[in-house]
Write a protein that holds these residues in place. Structure first.
Motif, PDB file in Angstrom:
ATOM      1  N   GLY A  76       0.790  -1.223   0.000  1.00  0.00           N
ATOM      2  CA  GLY A  76       0.000   0.000   0.000  1.00  0.00           C
ATOM      3  C   GLY A  76       0.825   1.276   0.000  1.00  0.00           C
ATOM      4  O   GLY A  76       0.273   2.371  -0.075  1.00  0.00           O
ATOM      5  N   THR A  77       2.146   1.143   0.080  1.00  0.00           N
ATOM      6  CA  THR A  77       3.005   2.329   0.071  1.00  0.00           C
ATOM      7  C   THR A  77       4.023   2.303  -1.065  1.00  0.00           C
ATOM      8  O   THR A  77       4.964   3.081  -1.063  1.00  0.00           O
ATOM      9  N   GLY A  78       3.848   1.369  -2.001  1.00  0.00           N
ATOM     10  CA  GLY A  78       4.733   1.313  -3.162  1.00  0.00           C
ATOM     11  C   GLY A  78       5.645   0.114  -3.240  1.00  0.00           C
ATOM     12  O   GLY A  78       6.225  -0.164  -4.280  1.00  0.00           O
ATOM     13  N   PHE A  79       5.799  -0.625  -2.139  1.00  0.00           N
ATOM     14  CA  PHE A  79       6.645  -1.819  -2.189  1.00  0.00           C
ATOM     15  C   PHE A  79       5.847  -2.984  -2.768  1.00  0.00           C
ATOM     16  O   PHE A  79       4.688  -3.208  -2.417  1.00  0.00           O
ATOM     17  N   VAL A  80       6.479  -3.757  -3.646  1.00  0.00           N
ATOM     18  CA  VAL A  80       5.846  -4.903  -4.289  1.00  0.00           C
ATOM     19  C   VAL A  80       6.670  -6.157  -3.995  1.00  0.00           C
ATOM     20  O   VAL A  80       7.898  -6.153  -4.119  1.00  0.00           O
ATOM     21  N   LEU A  81       5.975  -7.210  -3.615  1.00  0.00           N
ATOM     22  CA  LEU A  81       6.594  -8.518  -3.405  1.00  0.00           C
ATOM     23  C   LEU A  81       6.085  -9.443  -4.491  1.00  0.00           C
ATOM     24  O   LEU A  81       4.879  -9.634  -4.637  1.00  0.00           O
ATOM     25  N   VAL A  82       6.995  -9.990  -5.267  1.00  0.00           N
ATOM     26  CA  VAL A  82       6.662 -10.928  -6.328  1.00  0.00           C
ATOM     27  C   VAL A  82       7.047 -12.326  -5.849  1.00  0.00           C
ATOM     28  O   VAL A  82       8.164 -12.532  -5.364  1.00  0.00           O
ATOM     29  N   LEU A  83       6.131 -13.264  -5.973  1.00  0.00           N
ATOM     30  CA  LEU A  83       6.389 -14.657  -5.620  1.00  0.00           C
ATOM     31  C   LEU A  83       6.288 -15.481  -6.888  1.00  0.00           C
ATOM     32  O   LEU A  83       5.259 -15.462  -7.556  1.00  0.00           O
ATOM     33  N   GLN A  84       7.368 -16.175  -7.239  1.00  0.00           N
ATOM     34  CA  GLN A  84       7.379 -17.007  -8.446  1.00  0.00           C
ATOM     35  C   GLN A  84       7.625 -18.457  -8.076  1.00  0.00           C
ATOM     36  O   GLN A  84       8.510 -18.759  -7.270  1.00  0.00           O
ATOM     37  N   ARG A  85       6.855 -19.336  -8.698  1.00  0.00           N
ATOM     38  CA  ARG A  85       6.962 -20.750  -8.388  1.00  0.00           C
ATOM     39  C   ARG A  85       8.191 -21.378  -9.036  1.00  0.00           C
ATOM     40  O   ARG A  85       8.496 -21.152 -10.196  1.00  0.00           O
ATOM     41  N   ARG A  86       8.884 -22.188  -8.236  1.00  0.00           N
ATOM     42  CA  ARG A  86       9.986 -23.035  -8.684  1.00  0.00           C
ATOM     43  C   ARG A  86       9.794 -24.395  -8.047  1.00  0.00           C
ATOM     44  O   ARG A  86       9.262 -24.499  -6.944  1.00  0.00           O
ATOM     45  N   ASP A  87      10.244 -25.439  -8.714  1.00  0.00           N
ATOM     46  CA  ASP A  87      10.088 -26.793  -8.169  1.00  0.00           C
ATOM     47  C   ASP A  87      10.859 -26.990  -6.879  1.00  0.00           C
ATOM     48  O   ASP A  87      10.413 -27.702  -5.987  1.00  0.00           O
ATOM     49  N   ALA A  88      12.014 -26.364  -6.783  1.00  0.00           N
ATOM     50  CA  ALA A  88      12.822 -26.477  -5.569  1.00  0.00           C
ATOM     51  C   ALA A  88      13.511 -25.138  -5.329  1.00  0.00           C
ATOM     52  O   ALA A  88      13.912 -24.462  -6.267  1.00  0.00           O
ATOM     53  N   VAL A  89      13.598 -24.757  -4.082  1.00  0.00           N
ATOM     54  CA  VAL A  89      14.314 -23.534  -3.725  1.00  0.00           C
ATOM     55  C   VAL A  89      15.251 -23.833  -2.568  1.00  0.00           C
ATOM     56  O   VAL A  89      15.004 -24.735  -1.769  1.00  0.00           O
ATOM     57  N   CYS A  90      16.335 -23.082  -2.517  1.00  0.00           N
ATOM     58  CA  CYS A  90      17.300 -23.256  -1.436  1.00  0.00           C
ATOM     59  C   CYS A  90      17.903 -21.890  -1.126  1.00  0.00           C
ATOM     60  O   CYS A  90      18.715 -21.385  -1.896  1.00  0.00           O
ATOM     61  N   TYR A  91      17.443 -21.307  -0.042  1.00  0.00           N
ATOM     62  CA  TYR A  91      17.978 -20.017   0.368  1.00  0.00           C
ATOM     63  C   TYR A  91      19.195 -20.249   1.260  1.00  0.00           C
ATOM     64  O   TYR A  91      19.213 -21.175   2.059  1.00  0.00           O
ATOM     65  N   PRO A  92      20.203 -19.404   1.143  1.00  0.00           N
ATOM     66  CA  PRO A  92      21.410 -19.588   1.966  1.00  0.00           C
ATOM     67  C   PRO A  92      21.135 -19.303   3.437  1.00  0.00           C
ATOM     68  O   PRO A  92      20.227 -18.538   3.784  1.00  0.00           O
ATOM     69  N   GLU A  93      21.924 -19.921   4.283  1.00  0.00           N
ATOM     70  CA  GLU A  93      21.862 -19.680   5.723  1.00  0.00           C
ATOM     71  C   GLU A  93      21.945 -18.180   5.988  1.00  0.00           C
ATOM     72  O   GLU A  93      22.769 -17.478   5.401  1.00  0.00           O
ATOM     73  N   GLY A  94      21.076 -17.687   6.828  1.00  0.00           N
ATOM     74  CA  GLY A  94      21.096 -16.275   7.175  1.00  0.00           C
ATOM     75  C   GLY A  94      20.266 -15.382   6.273  1.00  0.00           C
ATOM     76  O   GLY A  94      20.024 -14.216   6.607  1.00  0.00           O
ATOM     77  N   PHE A  95      19.810 -15.895   5.127  1.00  0.00           N
ATOM     78  CA  PHE A  95      18.979 -15.074   4.245  1.00  0.00           C
ATOM     79  C   PHE A  95      17.688 -14.734   4.961  1.00  0.00           C
ATOM     80  O   PHE A  95      17.053 -15.592   5.570  1.00  0.00           O
ATOM     81  N   HIS A  96      17.303 -13.477   4.886  1.00  0.00           N
ATOM     82  CA  HIS A  96      16.013 -13.092   5.440  1.00  0.00           C
ATOM     83  C   HIS A  96      15.495 -11.830   4.766  1.00  0.00           C
ATOM     84  O   HIS A  96      16.239 -11.094   4.125  1.00  0.00           O
ATOM     85  N   VAL A  97      14.209 -11.620   4.931  1.00  0.00           N
ATOM     86  CA  VAL A  97      13.520 -10.438   4.456  1.00  0.00           C
ATOM     87  C   VAL A  97      13.118  -9.664   5.701  1.00  0.00           C
ATOM     88  O   VAL A  97      12.654 -10.270   6.673  1.00  0.00           O
ATOM     89  N   GLY A  98      13.281  -8.354   5.697  1.00  0.00           N
ATOM     90  CA  GLY A  98      12.948  -7.571   6.882  1.00  0.00           C
ATOM     91  C   GLY A  98      11.930  -6.486   6.603  1.00  0.00           C
ATOM     92  O   GLY A  98      12.035  -5.771   5.618  1.00  0.00           O
ATOM     93  N   PHE A  99      10.941  -6.387   7.474  1.00  0.00           N
ATOM     94  CA  PHE A  99       9.945  -5.322   7.417  1.00  0.00           C
ATOM     95  C   PHE A  99      10.156  -4.392   8.607  1.00  0.00           C
ATOM     96  O   PHE A  99      10.339  -4.864   9.733  1.00  0.00           O
ATOM     97  N   LEU A 100      10.121  -3.085   8.372  1.00  0.00           N
ATOM     98  CA  LEU A 100      10.156  -2.100   9.443  1.00  0.00           C
ATOM     99  C   LEU A 100       8.733  -1.673   9.765  1.00  0.00           C
ATOM    100  O   LEU A 100       7.920  -1.467   8.854  1.00  0.00           O
ATOM    101  N   VAL A 101       8.447  -1.534  11.037  1.00  0.00           N
ATOM    102  CA  VAL A 101       7.155  -1.010  11.469  1.00  0.00           C
ATOM    103  C   VAL A 101       7.405   0.205  12.354  1.00  0.00           C
ATOM    104  O   VAL A 101       8.499   0.397  12.875  1.00  0.00           O
ATOM    105  N   GLU A 102       6.382   1.015  12.522  1.00  0.00           N
ATOM    106  CA  GLU A 102       6.513   2.287  13.220  1.00  0.00           C
ATOM    107  C   GLU A 102       6.287   2.200  14.721  1.00  0.00           C
ATOM    108  O   GLU A 102       6.513   3.177  15.427  1.00  0.00           O
ATOM    109  N   ASP A 103       5.823   1.049  15.216  1.00  0.00           N
ATOM    110  CA  ASP A 103       5.489   0.950  16.628  1.00  0.00           C
ATOM    111  C   ASP A 103       5.801  -0.451  17.134  1.00  0.00           C
ATOM    112  O   ASP A 103       5.541  -1.431  16.440  1.00  0.00           O
ATOM    113  N   VAL A 104       6.323  -0.529  18.337  1.00  0.00           N
ATOM    114  CA  VAL A 104       6.651  -1.815  18.960  1.00  0.00           C
ATOM    115  C   VAL A 104       5.422  -2.716  19.027  1.00  0.00           C
ATOM    116  O   VAL A 104       5.524  -3.938  18.867  1.00  0.00           O
TER     117      VAL A 104
END
Length: 120
Positions: free
Chosen positions: A43-71
Motif C-alpha cells: 500500500g506504500t509502493g513496495f511490491v513482493l513478487v512470488l514465483q513458483r519453482r520446483d525447488a528452492v534453497c535459500y542460503p543460511e542467514g537469508f532473510h527479508v525484513g519489514f520495518l514497522v513504526e510501533d513496537v
C-alpha cells in the motif's frame, strides 16, 4: 533511490501468498488462482513478487525484513504467527530495535522490527 520490488522463488505460490497476507498484511494485486506467480503490495509502493519453482534453497542467514513504526506492531505480528502455529522467535529487544523472526513456508526468515529511534 528506493526499493521497488523483491522477487522470491517459492515452491507453493498460494501458501506463500496466504503467509504474507495473514501475518504481514500484504495485499494480493494479481490473480489468486495463478500457481506460477503472485504480486503483493504493502500500500506504500513496495511490491513482493512470488514465483513458483520446483525447488528452492535459500542460503543460511537469508532473510527479508519489514520495518514497522510501533513496537506494538511487532508484538501483533508475533501474535498472528503464534496463533497460526508458525515457527517464530521470541520478541527480542536491545539497543537497536524490537524484533521477531518468523519462518516462511520455504524456510527463509522474515523479520519484523521497530527501530529503537521510532518507538520506545
Amino acid at each position: 533511490m528506493r526499493l521497488n520490488h523483491l522477487d522470491l522463488q517459492v515452491t507453493d505460490v498460494a501458501r506463500s501468498v496466504e503467509f504474507f497476507e495473514q501475518i504481514f498484511g500484504l495485499e494480493l494485486q494479481s490473480n489468486r488462482r495463478s500457481p506460477a506467480i503472485a504480486i503483493l503490495g504493502d500500500g506504500t509502493g513496495f511490491v513482493l513478487v512470488l514465483q513458483r519453482r520446483d525447488a528452492v534453497c535459500y542460503p543460511e542467514g537469508f532473510h527479508v525484513g519489514f520495518l514497522v513504526e510501533d513496537v506494538a506492531l511487532v508484538h501483533a505480528a508475533h501474535a498472528r504467527a503464534t496463533a497460526a502455529g508458525l515457527e517464530i522467535s521470541p520478541v527480542e529487544v536491545d539497543n537497536r530495535s524490537t524484533r521477531t523472526y518468523c519462518r516462511a513456508p520455504d524456510g527463509y526468515l522474515v523479520e519484523v522490527g521497530c527501530p529503537r529511534t521510532r518507538s520506545g
